[in-house]
Enzyme design. Structure first.
Site, PDB file in Angstrom:
ATOM      1  CG  HIS A   1      -2.003   1.022   1.142  1.00  0.00           C
ATOM      2  ND1 HIS A   1      -3.271   0.803   1.641  1.00  0.00           N
ATOM      3  CD2 HIS A   1      -2.037   2.269   0.609  1.00  0.00           C
ATOM      4  CE1 HIS A   1      -4.015   1.871   1.420  1.00  0.00           C
ATOM      5  NE2 HIS A   1      -3.280   2.794   0.808  1.00  0.00           N
TER       6      HIS A   1
ATOM      7  CG  HIS B   1      -0.802   6.670  -2.071  1.00  0.00           C
ATOM      8  ND1 HIS B   1      -1.946   6.567  -2.824  1.00  0.00           N
ATOM      9  CD2 HIS B   1      -1.130   6.186  -0.841  1.00  0.00           C
ATOM     10  CE1 HIS B   1      -2.925   6.054  -2.088  1.00  0.00           C
ATOM     11  NE2 HIS B   1      -2.455   5.813  -0.875  1.00  0.00           N
TER      12      HIS B   1
ATOM     13  NE  ARG C   1       0.800  11.283  -3.206  1.00  0.00           N
ATOM     14  CZ  ARG C   1      -0.273  10.874  -2.559  1.00  0.00           C
ATOM     15  NH1 ARG C   1      -1.245  10.243  -3.199  1.00  0.00           N
ATOM     16  NH2 ARG C   1      -0.418  11.092  -1.287  1.00  0.00           N
TER      17      ARG C   1
ATOM     18  CG  ASN D   1      -4.573   7.802  -4.946  1.00  0.00           C
ATOM     19  OD1 ASN D   1      -3.510   7.191  -5.099  1.00  0.00           O
ATOM     20  ND2 ASN D   1      -4.839   8.470  -3.838  1.00  0.00           N
TER      21      ASN D   1
ATOM     22  CG  ASN E   1      -9.644   9.125   4.575  1.00  0.00           C
ATOM     23  OD1 ASN E   1     -10.285   8.621   5.496  1.00  0.00           O
ATOM     24  ND2 ASN E   1     -10.130   9.267   3.364  1.00  0.00           N
TER      25      ASN E   1
ATOM     26  CG  ASP F   1      -2.354   4.965   3.257  1.00  0.00           C
ATOM     27  OD1 ASP F   1      -2.125   5.246   2.067  1.00  0.00           O
ATOM     28  OD2 ASP F   1      -3.365   5.384   3.862  1.00  0.00           O
TER      29      ASP F   1
ATOM     30  CG  HIS G   1       0.048  14.898   0.666  1.00  0.00           C
ATOM     31  ND1 HIS G   1      -0.674  14.903  -0.500  1.00  0.00           N
ATOM     32  CD2 HIS G   1      -0.531  13.967   1.458  1.00  0.00           C
ATOM     33  CE1 HIS G   1      -1.656  14.023  -0.417  1.00  0.00           C
ATOM     34  NE2 HIS G   1      -1.592  13.433   0.756  1.00  0.00           N
TER      35      HIS G   1
HETATM   36  O1  DOR Z   1      -4.490   9.597   4.100  1.00  0.00           O
HETATM   37  C1  DOR Z   1      -4.615   9.096   2.979  1.00  0.00           C
HETATM   38  N1  DOR Z   1      -3.934   9.562   1.934  1.00  0.00           N
HETATM   39  N2  DOR Z   1      -5.476   8.095   2.825  1.00  0.00           N
HETATM   40  C2  DOR Z   1      -5.790   7.610   1.618  1.00  0.00           C
HETATM   41  O2  DOR Z   1      -6.574   6.703   1.550  1.00  0.00           O
HETATM   42  C3  DOR Z   1      -5.197   8.213   0.403  1.00  0.00           C
HETATM   43  C4  DOR Z   1      -3.922   8.854   0.714  1.00  0.00           C
HETATM   44  C5  DOR Z   1      -3.402   9.759  -0.401  1.00  0.00           C
HETATM   45  O3  DOR Z   1      -3.478   9.367  -1.560  1.00  0.00           O
HETATM   46  O4  DOR Z   1      -2.868  10.818  -0.074  1.00  0.00           O
END
Ligand code: DOR
Length: 433
Positions: A60, A62, A64, A94, A278, A305, A309
């Site tokens: 899991h 990201h 980006r 995503n 989240n 996860d 950012h």
């Molecule tokens: O906190 C989160 N950030 N939860 C998610 O499910 C998506 C993720 C994100 O893509 O930043």
């Protein structure tokens, strides 16, 4: 040149091995394991006092790319993974465009091959653009090599679409990874609904937003006899529901992220948007239930996860800030400190939850140390103590609420298919490829 790892304590949960062994690697493959293997003409890593484990696998993450390269790229995200001891990561869809076609799957695989520092697996979306309206072309993405489907970050609320998705995962023998969130219930919320939302005035997200969807998806998984993996469980009710599903013999697994088994919503403040994630940080009772679920085996794997950012996405009012924590570089240290040292989880089980456990969920032939298999390995100093400092992250995302925390246990070497890609604070990928 052949690589010899000498004098390490080898821990391999699949074969229940915990033994001092040398490991010889030839052409990326483990060619021999034994005692006092000959050093001549070999590059030697002396792992005396260290443990040698299968390379960690994070299902899991990201990365980006494409679309949000200012937050992370495949290069920086996989360098961060290597620094955290991970040799394989599975990236969430995503992105922009979303991973919802064979073209995007191929784009990522190609980029990962050229620029990635560790193995990258691809997770395709359930719905086109993660809009929850139209199903993605799952067969064509499976053909292009996806290992699972998910709309992570969102939940498709259309049950008929989810029924179709569960049927397709069964037909294609891949798991559906569910981000469980009822958007009607969570809308506008940024933190857990409870004492913290009362204290801060920030709108809360009730536990029901998660566990009602966990229940829905377990029911659908049962109807279609398919495979369901619940992402980032954060509530005590979710843990209970997964436990019941397992007792019933359903093919349901789940993961927990370090922030959900270490932090509570007590640390949330209007000023610190690094606590915004989240699903949100929950109550003490929820954290207790997650730890209990890890100790009794209800929770199958640790997944980070990893959600990097940029600063601008976090340097705004709490309700406007992006959800997410950048966590892959510190996942082992946090998990070892909290679960093994504090809560007495056997070390072998923690390694299992970060190697063969995730490998089995996504159905890949990795996560073990065996002669004849790819040499994906992590070498760890369990005695190393340090203070978390996100300025030192290789990830572009410096967004973590763990800054300043003292932890113990640190990966020192990460080896992907016989190549040392990370060594004592240095990324070596570019020198190798
Ligand atoms: O906190 C989160 N950030 N939860 C998610 O499910 C998506 C993720 C994100 O893509 O930043």
């Amino acid at each position: 040149m052949e690589l010899l790892i000498k004098n390490g304590l080898v821990i391999d949960p699949k074969h229940k091995i915990k033994q001092k062994l040398d490991i010889l690697i030839k052409d990326g493959i483990i060619s021999e394991m034994g005692n006092d293997l000959c050093e001549e003409n070999k590059k030697v890593i002396d792992a005396k006092g260290l443990i040698v484990t299968p390379g960690f696998i994070d299902i899991h993450v990201h990365l980006r790319e494409p679309g949000f390269e200012y937050k992370e790229t495949i290069k920086t995200g996989t360098e961060a993974a290597a620094a955290g001891g991970f040799t394989t990561v599975a990236c969430m869809p995503n992105t922009s465009p979303a991973i919802h076609s064979k073209e995007v799957v191929k784009f990522i695989k190609n980029k990962a091959k050229n620029e990635g520092c560790v193995n990258v697996l691809v997770i395709g979306s359930i719905s086109k653009s993660l809009e929850g309206k139209e199903i993605s072309p799952i067969e064509e993405m499976v053909e292009a090599g996806i290992v699972a489907i998910s709309d992570d970050g969102k939940t498709p609320m259309d049950i008929s679409l989810m029924m179709e998705a569960f049927k397709k995962t069964k037909d294609n023998n891949i798991p559906l990874i569910s981000h469980c969130e009822d958007h009607e219930l969570s809308r506008g919320g940024s933190i857990n609904l409870g004492k913290a939302s009362e204290r801060t005035g920030i709108k809360g997200i009730p536990s029901e937003a998660e566990y009602l969807i966990v229940k829905r998806d377990i029911d659908l998984c049962e109807s279609f006899s398919s495979r369901l993996h619940i992402a980032h469980v954060s509530t005590k009710e979710s843990v209970y529901l997964v436990q019941r599903a397992k007792e019933k013999g359903l093919n349901v697994t789940c993961e927990a992220a370090p922030h959900h088994f270490i932090l509570t919503d007590d640390i949330v403040s209007l000023e610190n948007t690094h606590t915004k994630v989240n699903p949100p940080l929950r109550s003490k009772e929820d954290v207790k239930a997650i730890i209990k679920g890890i100790l009794n085996g209800t929770i199958d794997v640790i997944a980070t996860d990893h959600a990097p950012h940029d600063e601008n996405s976090k340097k705004v009012a709490y309700d406007k800030a992006a959800f997410g924590i950048s966590g892959i570089e510190i996942a082992f240290s946090l998990s070892y400190s909290e679960l093994v040292l504090k809560n007495k989880l056997p070390l072998m089980r923690l390694i299992e939850m970060m190697t063969i456990g995730p490998a089995q969920i996504i159905g890949i032939d990795k996560g073990t140390i065996e002669v004849g298999k790819h040499a994906d390995l992590t070498i760890i100093d369990l005695e190393k103590e340090y203070i978390i400092d996100s300025d030192k992250f290789f990830s572009k995302g410096k967004n973590t609420p763990f800054n300043g925390m003292k932890v113990k246990g640190k990966p020192l070497y990460t080896i992907v298919e016989g190549k040392v890609v990370y060594e004592r604070g240095k990324i070596l990928c570019s020198q190798i490829s």
